[in-house]
Motif scaffolding. Sequence first.
Motif, PDB file in Angstrom:
ATOM      1  N   ALA A 122      -4.753  -9.921  -4.471  1.00  0.00           N
ATOM      2  CA  ALA A 122      -6.177  -9.755  -4.762  1.00  0.00           C
ATOM      3  C   ALA A 122      -7.054 -10.066  -3.561  1.00  0.00           C
ATOM      4  O   ALA A 122      -8.211  -9.629  -3.498  1.00  0.00           O
ATOM      5  CB  ALA A 122      -6.571 -10.648  -5.937  1.00  0.00           C
ATOM      6  N   ALA A 123      -6.530 -10.815  -2.589  1.00  0.00           N
ATOM      7  CA  ALA A 123      -7.285 -11.160  -1.390  1.00  0.00           C
ATOM      8  C   ALA A 123      -7.054 -10.181  -0.253  1.00  0.00           C
ATOM      9  O   ALA A 123      -7.704 -10.278   0.791  1.00  0.00           O
ATOM     10  CB  ALA A 123      -6.910 -12.572  -0.930  1.00  0.00           C
ATOM     11  N   TRP A 124      -6.130  -9.220  -0.450  1.00  0.00           N
ATOM     12  CA  TRP A 124      -5.776  -8.295   0.621  1.00  0.00           C
ATOM     13  C   TRP A 124      -6.666  -7.054   0.560  1.00  0.00           C
ATOM     14  O   TRP A 124      -7.655  -7.007  -0.187  1.00  0.00           O
ATOM     15  CB  TRP A 124      -4.290  -7.959   0.543  1.00  0.00           C
ATOM     16  CG  TRP A 124      -3.719  -7.270   1.752  1.00  0.00           C
ATOM     17  CD1 TRP A 124      -2.974  -6.136   1.759  1.00  0.00           C
ATOM     18  CD2 TRP A 124      -3.840  -7.676   3.115  1.00  0.00           C
ATOM     19  NE1 TRP A 124      -2.613  -5.813   3.041  1.00  0.00           N
ATOM     20  CE2 TRP A 124      -3.151  -6.738   3.901  1.00  0.00           C
ATOM     21  CE3 TRP A 124      -4.487  -8.741   3.742  1.00  0.00           C
ATOM     22  CZ2 TRP A 124      -3.071  -6.823   5.285  1.00  0.00           C
ATOM     23  CZ3 TRP A 124      -4.410  -8.835   5.127  1.00  0.00           C
ATOM     24  CH2 TRP A 124      -3.706  -7.881   5.882  1.00  0.00           C
ATOM     25  N   TYR A 125      -6.292  -6.064   1.321  1.00  0.00           N
ATOM     26  CA  TYR A 125      -7.059  -4.823   1.406  1.00  0.00           C
ATOM     27  C   TYR A 125      -6.413  -3.761   0.522  1.00  0.00           C
ATOM     28  O   TYR A 125      -5.233  -3.820   0.211  1.00  0.00           O
ATOM     29  CB  TYR A 125      -7.120  -4.346   2.858  1.00  0.00           C
ATOM     30  CG  TYR A 125      -7.872  -5.301   3.756  1.00  0.00           C
ATOM     31  CD1 TYR A 125      -9.195  -5.074   4.093  1.00  0.00           C
ATOM     32  CD2 TYR A 125      -7.257  -6.456   4.244  1.00  0.00           C
ATOM     33  CE1 TYR A 125      -9.894  -5.958   4.917  1.00  0.00           C
ATOM     34  CE2 TYR A 125      -7.937  -7.343   5.058  1.00  0.00           C
ATOM     35  CZ  TYR A 125      -9.262  -7.098   5.386  1.00  0.00           C
ATOM     36  OH  TYR A 125      -9.955  -7.976   6.182  1.00  0.00           O
ATOM     37  N   GLY A 126      -7.198  -2.777   0.143  1.00  0.00           N
ATOM     38  CA  GLY A 126      -6.685  -1.717  -0.708  1.00  0.00           C
ATOM     39  C   GLY A 126      -5.642  -0.873  -0.008  1.00  0.00           C
ATOM     40  O   GLY A 126      -5.502  -0.892   1.219  1.00  0.00           O
ATOM     41  N   PHE A 127      -4.889  -0.122  -0.804  1.00  0.00           N
ATOM     42  CA  PHE A 127      -3.847   0.753  -0.264  1.00  0.00           C
ATOM     43  C   PHE A 127      -4.140   2.201  -0.626  1.00  0.00           C
ATOM     44  O   PHE A 127      -4.448   2.513  -1.775  1.00  0.00           O
ATOM     45  CB  PHE A 127      -2.464   0.377  -0.800  1.00  0.00           C
ATOM     46  CG  PHE A 127      -1.371   1.266  -0.277  1.00  0.00           C
ATOM     47  CD1 PHE A 127      -0.724   0.958   0.904  1.00  0.00           C
ATOM     48  CD2 PHE A 127      -1.017   2.431  -0.939  1.00  0.00           C
ATOM     49  CE1 PHE A 127       0.263   1.791   1.411  1.00  0.00           C
ATOM     50  CE2 PHE A 127      -0.032   3.270  -0.438  1.00  0.00           C
ATOM     51  CZ  PHE A 127       0.610   2.944   0.743  1.00  0.00           C
ATOM     52  N   VAL A 128      -4.042   3.076   0.371  1.00  0.00           N
ATOM     53  CA  VAL A 128      -4.059   4.520   0.132  1.00  0.00           C
ATOM     54  C   VAL A 128      -2.790   5.140   0.695  1.00  0.00           C
ATOM     55  O   VAL A 128      -2.097   5.884   0.026  1.00  0.00           O
ATOM     56  CB  VAL A 128      -5.308   5.187   0.734  1.00  0.00           C
ATOM     57  CG1 VAL A 128      -5.195   6.715   0.632  1.00  0.00           C
ATOM     58  CG2 VAL A 128      -6.564   4.716   0.009  1.00  0.00           C
ATOM     59  N   ASN A 129      -2.479   4.844   1.951  1.00  0.00           N
ATOM     60  CA  ASN A 129      -1.220   5.310   2.536  1.00  0.00           C
ATOM     61  C   ASN A 129      -0.818   4.398   3.684  1.00  0.00           C
ATOM     62  O   ASN A 129      -1.576   3.504   4.088  1.00  0.00           O
ATOM     63  CB  ASN A 129      -1.321   6.775   2.988  1.00  0.00           C
ATOM     64  CG  ASN A 129      -2.335   6.974   4.109  1.00  0.00           C
ATOM     65  OD1 ASN A 129      -3.168   6.114   4.365  1.00  0.00           O
ATOM     66  ND2 ASN A 129      -2.275   8.111   4.767  1.00  0.00           N
ATOM     67  N   ALA A 130       0.383   4.599   4.192  1.00  0.00           N
ATOM     68  CA  ALA A 130       0.888   3.792   5.299  1.00  0.00           C
ATOM     69  C   ALA A 130       0.013   3.985   6.526  1.00  0.00           C
ATOM     70  O   ALA A 130      -0.510   5.083   6.771  1.00  0.00           O
ATOM     71  CB  ALA A 130       2.336   4.164   5.597  1.00  0.00           C
TER      72      ALA A 130
END
Length: 653
Positions: A122-130
Amino acid sequence: MNRRDFLLGAAAVGIGSPLLAKAAISSLHAQQPAPQGAKIAKVAIFPAIGFSRVGNADDWFLAPEVPGLLNEPDGGFKDARGRIKKQVQRFRLYGYDDQGRVVREIDAAQANWSVHVANTKAAWYGFVNALDQGDNAPGVPNPQRNAFIPLAKRDAMLCIDPGAVQISGTSTNAAGGDAKYKMQGRFWQTLDVTLGHLRTDDKGRLLVFAADGVSRSALPQNPVRDFTNNDGWHDDWADGWVKASISVDGQQFDCEPAWVVCCGPKFAPQLEPIVTLYDAAREPMIALGQLSAPADRVSFRRDVLPILRRAGTMQWVAAASFLGAAWHDIGDLSDPKVIETLAKPTDDSKAERRKVFDAFRKPGGDDRRANAVPIMLGDGVNYPDSAHSWLTLTPTQYRVLTLWADGKFEADYTDAKADAVKTLDDLPVELRPEAMTRAALDACSGGAFHPGVEITWPIRHKELYRAPSDIKLPFRIALSNRKSLNQDLGLQLNADNVFAGNPQKPDQGKPIGPQAPGDLTRWMGVPWQGDAFSCQAVLTATGFPTPVWWPALLPVDVLPEAFYQQMMRTDLTEEERLRFYHTRVPWARGAAGIGLHVEAGYTDGLRRMIELWTRMGVIVKRPGPKGLPGVPEHVFVEVQRGSMDIVEPIPTR
């Protein structure tokens, strides 16, 4: 050829045959043991990276310790009530001499273990792709998850941190209920979250138990909306370091630390992905000099057979692979008769070896055949014309097959000494540490990393690992010394700062660098169940074959138990029984909704899977029928699937 004859040839015999149920080891390639009386100079924890898996049952089973041997535990992978058993990683200690040779397993009865895991999703950044594929699949910059939480509060509110938990002795916390050994933190400063607990076995070896697979929102009226990024939500995955200290022969040792990952269940627990985490992580090990690349000769059993076997057994979890003989014109790679031919380094089998080799997709991006092996999507699926839109073997795997196709391999498929191996203790002691690490990593998915199943793309970068010192100990995660589990890179994560870090805050370190607790699992979806539901088959404009994501972990097309039971009936005609055998159904059927005039959609499936994941079927090996033409000696069947009615309680039986 008529349809029936074609189907009968699709799967003559399967991996259940003793000819294919082989450990991925070869007695011809045994390492040099330490001489008698050698003095221990270093103690290391194994496996170097281990995996525990969440489950909602009290029952549990040990993670695999011998590569290629994935046995079903007593009573199956679920308990009698249909609850998923936890997979528990066991850690052992091995002593090395000053030449890097294994002396013996160290009695862990006097070991002092320490484990620090965390969940920082929850403290990290979002993911879309590598973010590591360059111009071929540009990484999409992402803002922080829960960006409305200010920096000063992110550690306390968003990082679930139990701190380091210690344990020692034999059979400590045997029942698992002692709060002293619970790994528990808090989320949003309002929710207690358990990330698992520790035990020791009767010899003092460490047992790491994952949590129950629970996901919750700290905010009311906050349904999940995305497959991987959902603010206000947490789950109970975790990862972090494993340390130990022990006195051996009067000398005190701080053991070489290991890493543990607590992640989701493996719903086809007896199958391995074609590209595993061992394959992905082996590339940086070669770059660091921790392992050697294949030179001019390989072992068929240890190096080649796993690739062929995995490709063949995908037929039990993906319809495209079930029809692989037609797509590739190479026969059934789970048929021992085919394997016996391919295991011969002779000229008369060269044409068959070459045909199989040519069916595999070549790494590098130029090979974009939709029907090449594996029929799986790649990291760059966001960009349909990308060189990374399809999954390929790793360069080392492809090199192995190249040497094999050229006949440059040991004919060690038949190896009586290796065939006798059933447990880790059956191996020579010098092979056991390596076997433990490979078994742990081989069970996990090494691609596509979008984001993946257990952990994702940073694992293939050498900056995560310790370089070799006086003794080569591959796959050791380098430990970060940063003070905060919340790693602040500014307002967004992009393809530059993910490698360089935040130049304004050098104390924060680099994401692709030494790791702190929670750093490996933070890239994964939150909550984890949404991503598990999302990653099935992907319909394409060209139609067939239909590519899939990670069928060995999250099956796509399966043989359900009800069909298996009909196939086994001897009072039905042969034709009727074969109809059931050759019919596959979606593993995720009903997850998005059931009932009359169902209008459930994608987001409904994300939400329902949070509750329904424990009811999904598990694919296991079962005896095939006797005398039914074309059906193998053993088959893989979806069993213990529960009701998709979300209001129906889990049955007791």
